[in-house]
Design a protein around this motif. Structure first.
Motif, PDB file in Angstrom:
ATOM      1  N   SER A 135      -8.055 -15.547  17.361  1.00 18.48           N
ATOM      2  CA  SER A 135      -8.385 -16.863  17.637  1.00 18.48           C
ATOM      3  C   SER A 135      -9.838 -17.047  16.995  1.00 18.48           C
ATOM      4  O   SER A 135     -10.703 -16.053  17.026  1.00 18.48           O
ATOM      5  CB  SER A 135      -8.537 -17.340  19.257  1.00 18.48           C
ATOM      6  OG  SER A 135      -7.029 -17.208  19.743  1.00 18.48           O
ATOM      7  N   ASP A 148     -10.152 -20.858   9.819  1.00 18.07           N
ATOM      8  CA  ASP A 148     -11.461 -21.527  10.563  1.00 18.07           C
ATOM      9  C   ASP A 148     -12.128 -22.290   9.219  1.00 18.07           C
ATOM     10  O   ASP A 148     -12.595 -21.448   8.357  1.00 18.07           O
ATOM     11  CB  ASP A 148     -12.275 -20.765  11.315  1.00 18.07           C
ATOM     12  CG  ASP A 148     -13.505 -21.339  12.128  1.00 18.07           C
ATOM     13  OD1 ASP A 148     -13.853 -22.565  11.577  1.00 18.07           O
ATOM     14  OD2 ASP A 148     -13.965 -20.895  13.056  1.00 18.07           O
ATOM     15  N   ALA A 186     -15.820 -19.280  19.289  1.00 16.65           N
ATOM     16  CA  ALA A 186     -16.417 -20.393  19.666  1.00 16.65           C
ATOM     17  C   ALA A 186     -17.372 -21.103  18.963  1.00 16.65           C
ATOM     18  O   ALA A 186     -18.047 -20.408  18.447  1.00 16.65           O
ATOM     19  CB  ALA A 186     -16.741 -20.233  21.274  1.00 16.65           C
TER      20      ALA A 186
END
Length: 64
Positions: A61, A7, A64
């Protein structure tokens, strides 16, 4: 086998980047992240860059 990600929000940069790269393998994440780093962050594709990116790949993952 779980997903892998990196990220850009977690990396300090002059470019306020919000890209996250997710793939099935660390190799896929590294390859895509290197392309991104070269194109957007004007890095050079070096073994040191690849090693640094690989060290930041996480399981799962991105949030958000």
């Amino acid at each position: 086998m779980g997903r892998k990600f990196i990220d850009c929000r977690e990396i300090s940069s002059d470019v306020k980047c919000s890209v996250a790269i997710v793939a099935d393998t660390a190799d896929e994440v590294v390859d895509a992240a290197v392309l991104h780093a070269v194109a957007v962050h004007r890095e050079q594709d070096t073994p040191q860059l690849r090693e640094g990116i690989r060290s930041m790949v996480k399981d799962g993952s991105p949030p958000a």
